[in-house]
Scaffold this motif. Structure first.
Motif: not given
Ligand code: AMP
Ligand code: TRP
Length: 348
Positions: A221-233, A290-300
């Motif tokens: 839950l603490t990962d930033d957008a770049d980290t989330i995208a990288k992990k999913i990639r 990744a886009d979807l995950a960032v859009s949902v998790m980012g604001p949280i």
């Protein structure tokens, strides 16, 4: 084992659930538990949510980190939509009824029941179980106490907690039978949604877990957008394109995991994901996920970081929650002492 003597329907609907502050919250916790905690709250049901710090110390926790992780989990709950005015949000150790009822349940539950718990077996697999804490063995009795100190009727959890909840039902039924009362409800597990078991991004046959040594295996839950995208990639997949039907995911655990995560994040069914993305290569599906995950998790994540700036306020919220929790649990546990035959002089 005793037969259930009681259905939960004789009891007012009350939801209880807990999460261990033994690490940061993961996407598994969010989709499997937290997101559904919020839904239950928003349906207007009475909801009690607990950060189970006493469960966390069944394995070693650094005291400084434990405090930090407990506050962070509280911030995560609030950021995800738990409203401390509508739900009761607190940490377990502040309400002594949990530990007190756990002792009674240690005397109700049987060694054999505990020894059959797969979580106990998994956590001691390959190690000398003589060296595990007694608390780790008794863990499910404390969990039953968490739930039954509130006579909770429904417990939303991920798939991995099903066996512990069956044990909670056995403890309630045995207590009721042993003492000839209809005191505790036979609690119903609530295991629903597309993501009751979110798997590791490195191995689709293993649960995503805050305790996995590889940080690449999970989204925090603490990962930033770049980290989330990288992990999913970098998530493990196979070379095949996505199928158009669920059947095609049968022997593809990694692909199935990403489809389930997508479905849960988008509030659609896995079948709908395949209807939309069937035939797509992972080269295009992963960026969409990744886009979807960032859009949902980012604001949280942003809101959680903001809340963490004011830890005194978090401690205040947990304190207030524990007062409200205690007001429900105290009379229930006092009644348990009466049922069991303990003298209560009531001078304290
Ligand atoms: P824990 O982190 O073990 O305290 O789990 C807290 C809650 O999150 C429980 O309801 C678990 O079932 C749920 N949970 C943990 N990991 C996952 C996962 N990978 N997938 C789905 N639910 C999970
Ligand atoms: N054992 C649960 C887990 O690891 C956490 C927990 C403790 C819990 N007490 C509970 C969950 C009571 C539901 C209800 O996930």
């Amino acid at each position: 084992m005793a037969e259930p003597v009681q259905t939960p329907h004789a009891f007012a609907t009350r939801i209880f659930s807990g999460i261990q502050p033994s690490g940061g919250l993961t996407l598994g916790n969010y989709l499997g538990a937290l997101k559904r905690f919020v839904e239950k709250q928003d349906e207007g049901i009475e909801t009690i949510y607990c950060l189970v710090d006493m469960h966390a110390i069944t394995v070693w926790q650094d005291p400084v980190k434990l405090r930090q992780q407990t506050r962070e989990a509280a911030a995560g709950f609030i950021a995800a939509g738990i409203d401390p005015a509508r739900s009761i949000l607190f940490n377990q150790s502040q309400v002594s009824a949990h530990a007190e009822l756990a002792w009674i349940f240690n005397c109700v539950a049987r060694m054999g029941w505990m020894g059959r718990m797969t979580q106990w077996k998994d956590k001691t697999a390959g190690q000398n179980s003589e060296n595990a804490s007694l608390g780790l063995f008794a863990y499910p009795a404390l969990m039953a106490a968490d739930i039954l100190a509130y006579k909770a009727t429904h417990v939303p959890v991920g798939e991995d907690q099903k066996q512990h909840l069956e044990l909670c039902r056995d403890i309630a039924a045995k207590f009721n039978n042993d003492f000839g009362v209809n005191f505790f409800p036979i609690t119903e597990p609530v295991i629903e949604g597309a993501a009751t078991r979110v798997m590791s991004l490195r191995d689709g046959t293993k649960k995503m877990s805050k305790s996995d040594p590889s940080d690449q295996s999970r989204i925090n839950l603490t990962d930033d957008a770049d980290t989330i995208a990288k992990k999913i990639r970098k998530a493990k997949t196979d070379p095949e394109p996505l199928p158009s039907e669920l059947d095609g995911l049968k022997d593809r655990p990694d692909a199935r995991n990403l489809v389930n995560i997508y479905a849960a994040l988008a509030n659609i069914t896995p079948a709908q994901v395949l209807a939309d993305h069937g035939g797509a290569q992972f080269g295009s599906f992963k960026p969409a996920l990744a886009d979807l995950a960032v859009s949902v998790m980012g604001p949280i994540t942003t809101e959680m970081n903001r809340l963490m700036q004011d830890t005194a306020e978090i401690d205040r919220i947990l304190g207030e929650g524990s007062v409200r929790a205690n007001a429900i649990a105290r009379p229930i546990v006092d009644e348990v002492y009466d049922i069991v035959g303990m003298i209560r002089s009531r001078m304290l």
